[in-house]
Design a protein around this motif. Sequence first.
Motif, short mmCIF file in Angstrom:
data_model
loop_
_atom_site.label_atom_id
_atom_site.label_comp_id
_atom_site.label_asym_id
_atom_site.label_seq_id
_atom_site.Cartn_x
_atom_site.Cartn_y
_atom_site.Cartn_z
N ASP A 27 -7.46 -5.03 1.18
CA ASP A 27 -7.24 -4.94 -0.27
C ASP A 27 -5.96 -4.19 -0.63
O ASP A 27 -5.59 -4.12 -1.81
CB ASP A 27 -8.43 -4.24 -0.93
N GLY A 28 -5.33 -3.59 0.38
CA GLY A 28 -4.10 -2.84 0.11
C GLY A 28 -4.34 -1.46 -0.46
O GLY A 28 -3.44 -0.85 -1.04
N LYS A 29 -5.56 -0.95 -0.29
CA LYS A 29 -5.86 0.41 -0.77
C LYS A 29 -5.04 1.44 -0.01
O LYS A 29 -4.58 2.43 -0.57
CB LYS A 29 -7.36 0.69 -0.62
N LYS A 46 -15.26 9.19 -0.99
CA LYS A 46 -15.03 10.39 -1.78
C LYS A 46 -13.79 11.14 -1.30
O LYS A 46 -12.91 11.53 -2.11
CB LYS A 46 -16.26 11.30 -1.71
N VAL A 47 -13.69 11.33 0.00
CA VAL A 47 -12.58 12.09 0.59
C VAL A 47 -11.27 11.32 0.49
O VAL A 47 -10.22 11.86 0.12
CB VAL A 47 -12.90 12.45 2.05
N VAL A 48 -11.31 10.03 0.82
CA VAL A 48 -10.09 9.22 0.81
C VAL A 48 -9.57 9.00 -0.61
O VAL A 48 -8.37 9.10 -0.86
CB VAL A 48 -10.34 7.87 1.51
N ASP A 49 -10.47 8.74 -1.53
CA ASP A 49 -10.06 8.52 -2.94
C ASP A 49 -9.38 9.77 -3.49
O ASP A 49 -8.37 9.68 -4.22
CB ASP A 49 -11.26 8.16 -3.81
N ALA A 50 -9.93 10.94 -3.15
CA ALA A 50 -9.34 12.19 -3.62
C ALA A 50 -7.94 12.38 -3.03
O ALA A 50 -7.01 12.83 -3.72
CB ALA A 50 -10.23 13.37 -3.24
N ALA A 51 -7.77 12.00 -1.76
CA ALA A 51 -6.47 12.14 -1.12
C ALA A 51 -5.45 11.17 -1.72
O ALA A 51 -4.27 11.51 -1.88
CB ALA A 51 -6.61 11.91 0.38
N ILE A 52 -5.88 9.98 -2.04
CA ILE A 52 -4.98 8.97 -2.62
C ILE A 52 -4.50 9.43 -4.01
O ILE A 52 -3.32 9.28 -4.37
CB ILE A 52 -5.67 7.60 -2.70
N LYS A 53 -5.40 10.01 -4.77
CA LYS A 53 -5.04 10.48 -6.10
C LYS A 53 -4.13 11.70 -6.02
O LYS A 53 -3.36 11.98 -6.95
CB LYS A 53 -6.30 10.84 -6.89
N GLY A 54 -4.25 12.41 -4.88
CA GLY A 54 -3.40 13.59 -4.70
C GLY A 54 -3.94 14.78 -5.44
O GLY A 54 -3.24 15.74 -5.73
N ALA A 94 0.84 -1.20 0.00
CA ALA A 94 0.00 0.00 0.00
C ALA A 94 0.88 1.25 0.00
O ALA A 94 1.78 1.38 0.84
CB ALA A 94 -0.92 -0.01 1.20
N LYS A 95 0.63 2.16 -0.94
CA LYS A 95 1.48 3.34 -1.09
C LYS A 95 1.11 4.47 -0.13
O LYS A 95 1.94 5.33 0.18
CB LYS A 95 1.41 3.83 -2.53
N LYS A 96 -0.14 4.49 0.31
CA LYS A 96 -0.61 5.58 1.17
C LYS A 96 -0.99 5.03 2.55
O LYS A 96 -1.33 3.86 2.70
CB LYS A 96 -1.83 6.27 0.55
N THR A 97 -0.92 5.92 3.52
CA THR A 97 -1.31 5.57 4.88
C THR A 97 -2.40 6.53 5.36
O THR A 97 -2.22 7.75 5.31
CB THR A 97 -0.11 5.64 5.85
N MET A 154 -4.02 12.20 5.90
CA MET A 154 -3.19 11.51 4.92
C MET A 154 -2.15 12.49 4.39
O MET A 154 -2.48 13.66 4.11
CB MET A 154 -4.04 10.97 3.76
N ASP A 155 -0.92 12.05 4.32
CA ASP A 155 0.18 12.92 3.89
C ASP A 155 0.27 14.18 4.74
O ASP A 155 0.59 15.27 4.25
CB ASP A 155 0.03 13.28 2.41
#
Length: 269
Positions: free
Chosen positions: A124-126, A261-269, A92-95, A242-243
Motif C-alpha cells: 500500500d506504500g505505507k 500503534k507503534v508504527v503509526d506513531a512513528a510515521i506521524k513523528g 513511501a516517505k518512511k522506511t 524508523m528514522d
Amino acid sequence: MSKRNSQAAKSAARERLRQERERQAKKDKVKRQVIVGVSALAVLAAAGGISYAVIQANKPTHWEAVKDDTVVAPANTTGKDGTTVVIGKDTAKKTLKIYEDPRCPVCAQFEQTVGATVKKDIDDGKFKFQYSGATFIDNKDNGEGSKNALSALGAALNVSPEAFLEYKTAMYSTKWHPDETNDKFKNDSYLIEIADTVPALKGNAKFQDAVKKGTYDAWAMAMSKTFDDNKEGVQGTPAFVMDGKQLNNGTPLLTVEDFNKVVDAAIKG
C-alpha cells in the motif's frame, strides 16, 4: 699333545671367542639403533598427530573463513557488500527497518501474526521495508542454521524481492520453522524443500545451485555484521527501527494492534 700344539689351540680358541664377542657386540649395536629409531619415529608420529590435531582444532570453520571471502551481493541490494535491502514503493516517505534472526522463535511468532499486515503496508506504500538479518542464535550453540538460512534468503533475493518476502514468510511459518534448539536450517536440503513452496523458487535450478554452493555465504556474514555493529542499540530480534530510533525498545510487537500503534506513531513523528 706337544706344548706348541696346546698353545696354538688355546690361541685359536681365544680368537674364536673374540670374534664371537665382536659379532654379538655388532648385533647388540644394531638392535639398539633399531630400538632408538623406532622410538624416534613413534615420538615423531605422536608429535605429528598432536600437531595435526592442534592444526585442525585451530582451523577456522567454514563460516569464519568466508568472512574474508569476496562478497557476492544478491541482486536487489545496495550499499556496502549489498547489505542494504529495501523493498517497497518509491512513493513511501518512511522506511521501517526490521532486524530478524532466521532461527528466532519470537520472530516466527511476529511473522505468523503480523507478517501479512507488514506485507500489506509495503504494497500500500505505507512504508518501505528494510531487512537486516542477524545470526546471534548460532553463536549461542555453535550452530549454522541462522547463517545458512540467511545465505539462502540472499539466493531468493537474487531471484526477486517478492520471492525473498515469500520465502521468508515460509521459513517462519508454523509448518517449517524449527524449535530454536533444533539447528535444522543448517541443511541445504531442508531450505530447498521450503523454497519449493514458493512458486518463483520451486525447481529453480539457479536458486538451488546458489544454496548448495554457498554463493551468498560471505554476504550472509556481512549482513550479520550489520546487526553486530548497529548504532541503534538493537540487541535482540525482532527489532523495529524508523528514522534511526527503536520503536519497541526490546518489547516484541506480537499483535497487529500493537504493531500498528507503534508504527503509526512513528510515521506521524
